[in-house]
Design an enzyme around this catalytic site. Structure first.
Site, mmCIF file in Angstrom:
data_model
loop_
_atom_site.group_PDB
_atom_site.id
_atom_site.type_symbol
_atom_site.label_atom_id
_atom_site.label_comp_id
_atom_site.label_asym_id
_atom_site.label_seq_id
_atom_site.Cartn_x
_atom_site.Cartn_y
_atom_site.Cartn_z
ATOM 1 N N GLY A 136 0.824 -1.202 0.000
ATOM 2 C CA GLY A 136 0.000 0.000 0.000
ATOM 3 C C GLY A 136 0.857 1.250 0.000
ATOM 4 O O GLY A 136 2.085 1.179 0.039
ATOM 5 N N SER A 138 2.893 3.676 1.327
ATOM 6 C CA SER A 138 3.532 3.770 2.648
ATOM 7 C C SER A 138 5.033 3.999 2.522
ATOM 8 O O SER A 138 5.792 3.034 2.452
ATOM 9 C CB SER A 138 3.266 2.486 3.446
ATOM 10 O OG SER A 138 3.530 1.338 2.654
ATOM 11 N N LYS A 191 3.474 -1.036 -10.077
ATOM 12 C CA LYS A 191 3.475 0.424 -9.871
ATOM 13 C C LYS A 191 4.888 0.975 -9.935
ATOM 14 O O LYS A 191 5.097 2.135 -10.307
ATOM 15 C CB LYS A 191 2.795 0.785 -8.557
ATOM 16 C CG LYS A 191 3.299 0.049 -7.321
ATOM 17 C CD LYS A 191 4.378 0.778 -6.546
ATOM 18 C CE LYS A 191 4.784 -0.014 -5.318
ATOM 19 N NZ LYS A 191 5.793 0.631 -4.489
ATOM 20 N N ASP A 244 -1.123 3.112 -3.981
ATOM 21 C CA ASP A 244 0.325 2.955 -4.072
ATOM 22 C C ASP A 244 0.866 3.542 -5.372
ATOM 23 O O ASP A 244 1.967 4.103 -5.412
ATOM 24 C CB ASP A 244 0.679 1.467 -3.972
ATOM 25 C CG ASP A 244 2.050 1.235 -3.361
ATOM 26 O OD1 ASP A 244 2.731 2.217 -3.020
ATOM 27 O OD2 ASP A 244 2.448 0.065 -3.228
ATOM 28 N N SER A 254 10.075 8.447 -3.527
ATOM 29 C CA SER A 254 10.012 7.227 -4.331
ATOM 30 C C SER A 254 11.342 6.975 -5.035
ATOM 31 O O SER A 254 11.784 7.774 -5.859
ATOM 32 C CB SER A 254 8.889 7.342 -5.364
ATOM 33 O OG SER A 254 8.999 6.339 -6.347
ATOM 34 N N ARG A 255 11.979 5.851 -4.718
ATOM 35 C CA ARG A 255 13.258 5.521 -5.350
ATOM 36 C C ARG A 255 13.092 5.280 -6.844
ATOM 37 O O ARG A 255 13.951 5.662 -7.646
ATOM 38 C CB ARG A 255 13.868 4.283 -4.683
ATOM 39 C CG ARG A 255 14.278 4.512 -3.250
ATOM 40 C CD ARG A 255 15.129 3.365 -2.728
ATOM 41 N NE ARG A 255 14.378 2.125 -2.628
ATOM 42 C CZ ARG A 255 13.665 1.767 -1.569
ATOM 43 N NH1 ARG A 255 13.570 2.584 -0.537
ATOM 44 N NH2 ARG A 255 13.042 0.612 -1.534
ATOM 45 N N ASN A 256 12.001 4.630 -7.222
ATOM 46 C CA ASN A 256 11.795 4.330 -8.636
ATOM 47 C C ASN A 256 11.537 5.600 -9.443
ATOM 48 O O ASN A 256 12.077 5.774 -10.534
ATOM 49 C CB ASN A 256 10.643 3.335 -8.786
ATOM 50 C CG ASN A 256 10.997 1.986 -8.197
ATOM 51 O OD1 ASN A 256 11.747 1.217 -8.783
ATOM 52 N ND2 ASN A 256 10.485 1.693 -7.014
ATOM 53 N N GLU A 281 13.232 -1.464 -6.934
ATOM 54 C CA GLU A 281 12.711 -2.748 -7.419
ATOM 55 C C GLU A 281 12.216 -2.674 -8.860
ATOM 56 O O GLU A 281 12.205 -3.668 -9.577
ATOM 57 C CB GLU A 281 11.568 -3.229 -6.511
ATOM 58 C CG GLU A 281 12.009 -3.726 -5.143
ATOM 59 C CD GLU A 281 12.497 -5.163 -5.162
ATOM 60 O OE1 GLU A 281 12.724 -5.715 -6.258
ATOM 61 O OE2 GLU A 281 12.659 -5.726 -4.070
#
EC number: 1.1.1.94
Length: 335
Positions: A136, A138, A191, A244, A254-256, A281
């Site tokens: 979710g 977070s 996502k 999410d 957000s790393r992505n 990821e």
């Protein structure tokens, strides 16, 4: 209650902090000696969350057996590509009849297994009804800061889902349970691919119109592959789906999205990864999602273009151009 948390990255630490905040005794598995000393002596994860003080009931250990054996619940939060190896190591001393909660996101490269399929393949059947999956909107730092947060808990066992729901729910952390394991996993994994695209768009200097378009069409892609795998379409409107997706595509933590942003600014993937402390990821998931879409015969335009950008060195500007030149479609259908 004694809880073992496998994985000392920011998210595993945040979940451990939440559970320790509730009064549970939590042991975190770490590979790094200085990180273990910092957590146990100073109550700080100096590698991933150096600006936050952790509860005293959260400790760390390098011994995986110590973290897992005899615990009343296990939380698993390593990068998805490391999960198979870890499960093979711990299954001989994994406690029986206790909840096992996975917070890993991704699709395994090569096998194309979802995280639930990895667990069910690697662990004996006696563990399967105790498995659940947490996903979710977070960010780890906001959990530690006690910012109100909601997530989904998915399990094929209602008893397990409700038990995990009760254990995790707290003043600032609300959980919703669902039997739709596949939907929660697909949303949580894919996502990250869409967030890479959203980051590229931002890095190229496009506006919020473009980001909204990517989120909208990205949800379409996530839903298509989810339905093909047997998910409930309503799941994608919940915390682990749309919730999410919005957070990961729009949030500065957000790393992505950050990887995508830097690609859009002209950096190479190698340059970006060389300086990263944590795993994005979406990079590995993009390869698996692309291969899975080909295997299932599903058109996933955004995923395909992100794959070409990451693995075929396609120019980000050409990615956007080709997405906009696609054949015109009817709205309201999953195409």
């Amino acid at each position: 209650m004694k809880i073992g948390v496998i994985g000392s990255g920011s998210f595993g630490t945040a979940l451990g902090s939440l559970l320790a905040d509730k009064g549970y005794e939590v042991t975190l598995w770490c590979r790094n000696d200085s990180q273990i000393e910092s957590i146990n002596r100073n109550h700080i994860n100096n590698k991933h969350l150096p600006d936050f003080t952790l509860p005293e009931k959260l400790t760390a250990s390098k011994d995986l057996r110590t973290v897992v054996q005899g615990k009343d619940m296990i939380v698993s939060s390593p990068p998805s590509h490391a999960l198979t190896e870890i499960l093979r190591e711990i299954k001989e001393y994994l406690p029986e009849k206790v909840p096992i909660v996975s917070a890993s996101k991704g699709i395994e490269n090569g096998t194309l297994r979802l995280v639930s399929e990895i667990f069910e393949s690697e662990l004996p059947g006696k563990y399967h009804s105790y498995l659940s999956y947490l996903s979710g909107p977070s960010f780890a730092k906001e959990i530690i800061q006690k910012v109100p947060t909601i997530v989904s808990i998915a399990s094929r066992s209602e008893t397990t889902a409700r038990k995990v729901q009760e254990i995790f729910s707290f003043l600032y952390f609300r959980t919703y349970w669902t039997p739709d394991v596949i939907g929660v996993e697909v949303g949580g994994s894919l996502k990250n691919v869409i967030a890479l695209a959203a980051g590229v768009s931002d890095g190229l200097g496009f506006g919020q119109n473009t980001r909204a378009a990517l989120i909208t069409r990205g949800l379409n892609e996530i839903t298509k592959i989810g339905l093909k795998l047997g998910a409930d379409p309503m799941t994608f409107l919940g915390p682990s789906g749309m919730g999410d997706l919005i957070l990961t595509c729009c949030g500065g933590q957000s790393r992505n999205r950050t990887v995508g942003f830097r690609l859009g600014k002209g950096e190479t993937l190698e340059q970006i990864l060389s300086g990263m402390n944590e795993v994005a990821e979406g990079i590995k998931t993009t390869q698996s999602a692309y291969e899975l879409s080909q295997k299932l015969g599903i058109e996933m335009a955004i995923t395909n273009e992100v794959y070409k950008m990451l693995y075929e060195d396609k120019n980000p500007k050409e990615v956007v151009k080709d997405l906009m030149k696609r054949d015109l479609k009817r709205e309201g259908v999953l195409v």
